[in-house]
Enzyme design. Structure first.
Site, PDB file in Angstrom:
ATOM      1  N   LEU A 106       0.821  -1.214   0.000  1.00 10.96           N
ATOM      2  CA  LEU A 106       0.000   0.000   0.000  1.00 10.96           C
ATOM      3  C   LEU A 106       0.856   1.265   0.000  1.00 10.96           C
ATOM      4  O   LEU A 106       0.481   2.270  -0.615  1.00 10.96           O
ATOM      5  CB  LEU A 106      -0.925   0.008   1.225  1.00 10.96           C
ATOM      6  CG  LEU A 106      -1.798  -1.234   1.429  1.00 10.96           C
ATOM      7  CD1 LEU A 106      -2.744  -1.043   2.612  1.00 10.96           C
ATOM      8  CD2 LEU A 106      -2.582  -1.554   0.173  1.00 10.96           C
ATOM      9  N   ASP A 161      11.718   2.588   4.781  1.00 13.71           N
ATOM     10  CA  ASP A 161      11.446   1.174   5.040  1.00 13.71           C
ATOM     11  C   ASP A 161      12.620   0.597   5.838  1.00 13.71           C
ATOM     12  O   ASP A 161      13.705   1.183   5.851  1.00 13.71           O
ATOM     13  CB  ASP A 161      11.288   0.381   3.729  1.00 13.71           C
ATOM     14  CG  ASP A 161      10.358  -0.823   3.890  1.00 13.71           C
ATOM     15  OD1 ASP A 161       9.184  -0.751   3.488  1.00 13.71           O
ATOM     16  OD2 ASP A 161      10.811  -1.853   4.457  1.00 13.71           O
ATOM     17  N   SER A 163      -6.874  -0.616  10.236  1.00 14.90           N
ATOM     18  CA  SER A 163      -7.350  -1.815   9.515  1.00 14.90           C
ATOM     19  C   SER A 163      -8.753  -2.140  10.002  1.00 14.90           C
ATOM     20  O   SER A 163      -9.101  -1.865  11.158  1.00 14.90           O
ATOM     21  CB  SER A 163      -6.438  -3.008   9.817  1.00 14.90           C
ATOM     22  OG  SER A 163      -7.064  -4.215   9.411  1.00 14.90           O
ATOM     23  N   TYR A 217      -2.668  -7.540  16.543  1.00 13.23           N
ATOM     24  CA  TYR A 217      -2.872  -6.626  15.403  1.00 13.23           C
ATOM     25  C   TYR A 217      -4.186  -5.843  15.552  1.00 13.23           C
ATOM     26  O   TYR A 217      -4.236  -4.636  15.296  1.00 13.23           O
ATOM     27  CB  TYR A 217      -2.869  -7.469  14.136  1.00 13.23           C
ATOM     28  CG  TYR A 217      -2.933  -6.725  12.832  1.00 13.23           C
ATOM     29  CD1 TYR A 217      -1.798  -6.124  12.282  1.00 13.23           C
ATOM     30  CD2 TYR A 217      -4.119  -6.663  12.100  1.00 13.23           C
ATOM     31  CE1 TYR A 217      -1.851  -5.475  11.061  1.00 13.23           C
ATOM     32  CE2 TYR A 217      -4.189  -6.018  10.879  1.00 13.23           C
ATOM     33  CZ  TYR A 217      -3.052  -5.421  10.361  1.00 13.23           C
ATOM     34  OH  TYR A 217      -3.112  -4.773   9.145  1.00 13.23           O
ATOM     35  N   LYS A 219      -4.425  -1.832  15.745  1.00 16.75           N
ATOM     36  CA  LYS A 219      -5.155  -1.057  14.748  1.00 16.75           C
ATOM     37  C   LYS A 219      -6.305  -0.261  15.371  1.00 16.75           C
ATOM     38  O   LYS A 219      -6.697   0.787  14.852  1.00 16.75           O
ATOM     39  CB  LYS A 219      -5.652  -1.990  13.634  1.00 16.75           C
ATOM     40  CG  LYS A 219      -4.518  -2.564  12.774  1.00 16.75           C
ATOM     41  CD  LYS A 219      -3.615  -1.475  12.207  1.00 16.75           C
ATOM     42  CE  LYS A 219      -2.801  -1.928  11.022  1.00 16.75           C
ATOM     43  NZ  LYS A 219      -1.873  -0.878  10.528  1.00 16.75           N
TER      44      LYS A 219
HETATM   45  N1  LIG Z   1      -2.869  -5.613   2.893  1.00 14.11           N
HETATM   46  C1  LIG Z   1      -3.962  -5.540   3.622  1.00 14.11           C
HETATM   47  O1  LIG Z   1      -4.943  -6.236   3.377  1.00 14.11           O
HETATM   48  C2  LIG Z   1      -4.074  -4.575   4.768  1.00 14.11           C
HETATM   49  C3  LIG Z   1      -5.302  -4.451   5.387  1.00 14.11           C
HETATM   50  C4  LIG Z   1      -5.449  -3.556   6.432  1.00 14.11           C
HETATM   51  C5  LIG Z   1      -4.386  -2.783   6.834  1.00 14.11           C
HETATM   52  N2  LIG Z   1      -3.190  -2.932   6.220  1.00 14.11           N
HETATM   53  C6  LIG Z   1      -2.098  -2.085   6.713  1.00 14.11           C
HETATM   54  O2  LIG Z   1      -1.552  -1.339   5.642  1.00 14.11           O
HETATM   55  C7  LIG Z   1      -0.163  -1.096   5.882  1.00 14.11           C
HETATM   56  C8  LIG Z   1       0.654  -1.595   4.699  1.00 14.11           C
HETATM   57  O3  LIG Z   1       0.445  -2.982   4.566  1.00 14.11           O
HETATM   58  P1  LIG Z   1       0.834  -3.800   3.247  1.00 14.11           P
HETATM   59  O4  LIG Z   1      -0.250  -4.758   3.005  1.00 14.11           O
HETATM   60  O5  LIG Z   1       1.242  -2.869   2.167  1.00 14.11           O
HETATM   61  O6  LIG Z   1       2.080  -4.618   3.812  1.00 14.11           O
HETATM   62  P2  LIG Z   1       3.471  -5.033   3.130  1.00 14.11           P
HETATM   63  O7  LIG Z   1       4.016  -6.101   3.992  1.00 14.11           O
HETATM   64  O8  LIG Z   1       3.305  -5.276   1.663  1.00 14.11           O
HETATM   65  O9  LIG Z   1       4.339  -3.697   3.291  1.00 14.11           O
HETATM   66  C9  LIG Z   1       4.681  -3.196   4.552  1.00 14.11           C
HETATM   67  C10 LIG Z   1       6.060  -2.577   4.476  1.00 14.11           C
HETATM   68  O10 LIG Z   1       6.382  -2.068   5.779  1.00 14.11           O
HETATM   69  C11 LIG Z   1       7.766  -2.342   6.016  1.00 14.11           C
HETATM   70  N3  LIG Z   1       8.022  -2.332   7.454  1.00 14.11           N
HETATM   71  C12 LIG Z   1       7.779  -3.317   8.362  1.00 14.11           C
HETATM   72  N4  LIG Z   1       8.162  -2.937   9.577  1.00 14.11           N
HETATM   73  C13 LIG Z   1       8.650  -1.682   9.466  1.00 14.11           C
HETATM   74  C14 LIG Z   1       9.205  -0.738  10.381  1.00 14.11           C
HETATM   75  N5  LIG Z   1       9.340  -1.027  11.687  1.00 14.11           N
HETATM   76  N6  LIG Z   1       9.596   0.457   9.904  1.00 14.11           N
HETATM   77  C15 LIG Z   1       9.489   0.753   8.592  1.00 14.11           C
HETATM   78  N7  LIG Z   1       8.998  -0.103   7.681  1.00 14.11           N
HETATM   79  C16 LIG Z   1       8.570  -1.298   8.109  1.00 14.11           C
HETATM   80  C17 LIG Z   1       8.000  -3.680   5.363  1.00 14.11           C
HETATM   81  O11 LIG Z   1       9.392  -3.900   5.112  1.00 14.11           O
HETATM   82  C18 LIG Z   1       7.167  -3.567   4.092  1.00 14.11           C
HETATM   83  O12 LIG Z   1       7.917  -3.062   3.011  1.00 14.11           O
HETATM   84  C19 LIG Z   1       0.167  -1.814   7.200  1.00 14.11           C
HETATM   85  O13 LIG Z   1       0.077  -0.903   8.267  1.00 14.11           O
HETATM   86  C20 LIG Z   1      -0.931  -2.846   7.302  1.00 14.11           C
HETATM   87  O14 LIG Z   1      -1.157  -3.243   8.627  1.00 14.11           O
HETATM   88  C21 LIG Z   1      -3.003  -3.795   5.196  1.00 14.11           C
END
Ligand SMILES: NC(=O)c1ccc[n+]([C@@H]2O[C@H](COP(=O)([O-])OP(=O)(O)OC[C@H]3O[C@@H](n4cnc5c(N)ncnc54)[C@H](O)[C@@H]3O)[C@@H](O)[C@H]2O)c1
Length: 243
Positions: free
Chosen positions: A15, A34, A138, A151, A155
């Protein structure tokens, strides 16, 4: 977004990466952070945005790293208008099996990380006439998912701190809003067992998982002046899951 400067944490993939691409398309300068140097390198190559894009290896919950990100944005581009607290991890397990380390790790990145980012961004924005902070919550924080007590707690905490911060800094033109994505096709979801994916699908009125670009469009809306009278809100981008 022309002339605006945005920071997005955890933006090497998923995202955050999609949001960075959207901001760049709309004329912003973007700092992506990141913990993964390798993934950041890939993101820079994929975005191919020249001087409008800068990357910083930084952990979202490390205060020194957060300060370094702020100073990079200010040194490189001279201002800070948008900050997206997007970095996230999952460490799913039922309560019986969840390690305390897994609980702490998830709270650390999401709760402490979002708070540190929000605080640092608001400090700059309140002195410069305003800005927009966007926190990635989330639907799990609204409805609670089995296997995600850590989680879901994190959230939900993000919603509380979004509203509290919105009340603190609204007077200075700083807006703070949250997004609650449902199930979006990223690496985070790839890790989900197939049976859970099927169960989730049954709960989604629109009948499909979302795409990162569909969340990025809402991030863009909250970042831009189109949402200038919104603060303290939570926007669900879930295809109707959890309504
Ligand atoms: N994908 C989904 O369905 C979904 C749904 C609800 C919420 N979210 C939230 O959206 C956000 C992005 O999720 P995503 O699906 O793109 O995940 P993803 O795993 O594809 O990307 C997350 C990124 O965050 C980085 N990261 C992890 N820990 C970190 C830290 N301490 N400092 C800096 N970077 C860090 C990772 O290296 C990764 O590149 C998150 O907060 C996730 O909880 C995602």
């Amino acid at each position: 977004m022309n002339g605006k400067v945005a920071v997005i944490t955890g933006a090497a993939a998923g995202l955050g990466l999609a949001s960075a691409r959207r901001f760049l398309e709309e004329g912003a300068s973007v700092v992506i952070t990141d913990v993964s140097e390798e993934a950041l390198g890939r993101a820079i190559a994929r975005l191919d945005a020249g001087p409008a894009l800068t990357s910083v290896i930084a952990g979202a919950s490390d205060p020194d790293d957060v300060n370094r990100v702020v100073s990079t944005a200010l040194t490189r581009y001279g201002r800070l208008d948008v900050w997206v607290n997007n970095a996230g991890i999952t460490r799913d397990a039922t309560m019986r099996k969840m390690l305390i380390e897994d609980f702490d790790a998830v709270i650390d990145v999401h709760v402490r990380g979002t708070w540190l980012g929000m605080r640092a961004a608001a400090d700059v924005m309140r002195d410069s006439g305003g800005g927009s902070i966007i926190n990635m919550s989330s639907i799990s924080g609204k409805v609670g998912n089995a296997g995600q007590t850590n989680y879901s707690a994190a959230k939900a905490a993000i919603v509380g701190m979004t509203k509290a911060a919105a009340k603190e800094v609204g007077f200075a033109g700083v807006r703070v809003n949250a997004i609650q994505p449902g199930v979006i096709n990223t690496a985070m979801i790839d890790a989900m067992p197939d049976a859970v994916k099927q169960e989730r699908l049954r709960d989604i009125p629109l009948g499909r998982f979302g795409e990162p670009e569909e969340v990025a469009d809402v991030v863009l809306f909250l970042a831009s002046d189109l949402s200038r009278y919104l603060t303290g809100t939570v926007i669900e981008v879930s295809g109707g899951r959890g309504i």
